[in-house]
Design a protein around this motif. Structure first.
Motif, PDB file in Angstrom:
ATOM      1  N   UNK A  23      45.564  50.082 -48.972  1.00 13.20           N
ATOM      2  CA  UNK A  23      45.930  48.939 -49.789  1.00 13.20           C
ATOM      3  C   UNK A  23      47.446  48.970 -50.020  1.00 13.20           C
ATOM      4  N   UNK A  24      48.155  47.886 -49.692  1.00 12.79           N
ATOM      5  CA  UNK A  24      49.622  47.906 -49.831  1.00 12.79           C
ATOM      6  C   UNK A  24      50.099  48.128 -51.256  1.00 12.79           C
ATOM      7  N   UNK A  25      49.394  47.635 -52.256  1.00 13.36           N
ATOM      8  CA  UNK A  25      49.829  47.829 -53.638  1.00 13.36           C
ATOM      9  C   UNK A  25      49.753  49.289 -54.039  1.00 13.36           C
ATOM     10  N   UNK A  26      48.747  49.976 -53.551  1.00  9.42           N
ATOM     11  CA  UNK A  26      48.637  51.399 -53.874  1.00  9.42           C
ATOM     12  C   UNK A  26      49.725  52.198 -53.182  1.00  9.42           C
ATOM     13  N   UNK A  27      50.041  51.836 -51.937  1.00  9.69           N
ATOM     14  CA  UNK A  27      51.136  52.512 -51.241  1.00  9.69           C
ATOM     15  C   UNK A  27      52.447  52.308 -51.991  1.00  9.69           C
ATOM     16  N   UNK A  28      52.704  51.079 -52.436  1.00 10.10           N
ATOM     17  CA  UNK A  28      53.932  50.796 -53.185  1.00 10.10           C
ATOM     18  C   UNK A  28      53.947  51.568 -54.499  1.00 10.10           C
TER      19      UNK A  28
END
Length: 109
Positions: A23-28
């Motif tokens: 998930x991109x939000x978790x990576x960020x």
């Protein structure tokens, strides 16, 4: 390696964590936490080493060595090969360097 319960458990945890990070939000969020942790560690190192004036040169040499090793690790990888942990380590390095510049500006040196 043998296919033991512990190996299966560790493999499943790594697989689920990798899926969680897709998930991109978790990576960020992990990258932002890494940056902020770098800022915190940089401030802690500069204040701790500043307590004893004897350790300044050694700590500075250690930090420069660590920063250069992380830079070599990050910028020498192959094009197209993405490693989340190497990227997070590079973001941590950026936060550490940023923090040391801020501390230098605070001291006026």
């Amino acid at each position: 390696m043998q296919n033991t319960r512990l190996n299966n458990l560790v493999g499943a945890i790594i697989l689920r964590f990798g899926q969680w990070l897709s998930n991109p939000w978790r990576r960020w969020s992990v990258m932002i936490i890494s940056f902020l942790l770098g800022i915190f560690i940089g401030t802690a190192i500069s204040t701790s080493a500043g307590q004893r004036a004897e350790l300044d040169i050694y700590v500075a040499a250690l930090i420069v060595l660590a920063v250069e090793l992380v830079s070599r690790l990050f910028y020498r990888r192959r094009v197209g090969v993405e490693s989340f942990w190497i990227e997070a380590l590079n973001i941590f390095k950026i936060g550490l360097t940023y923090s040391l510049f801020i501390e230098a500006f605070k001291l006026g040196s």
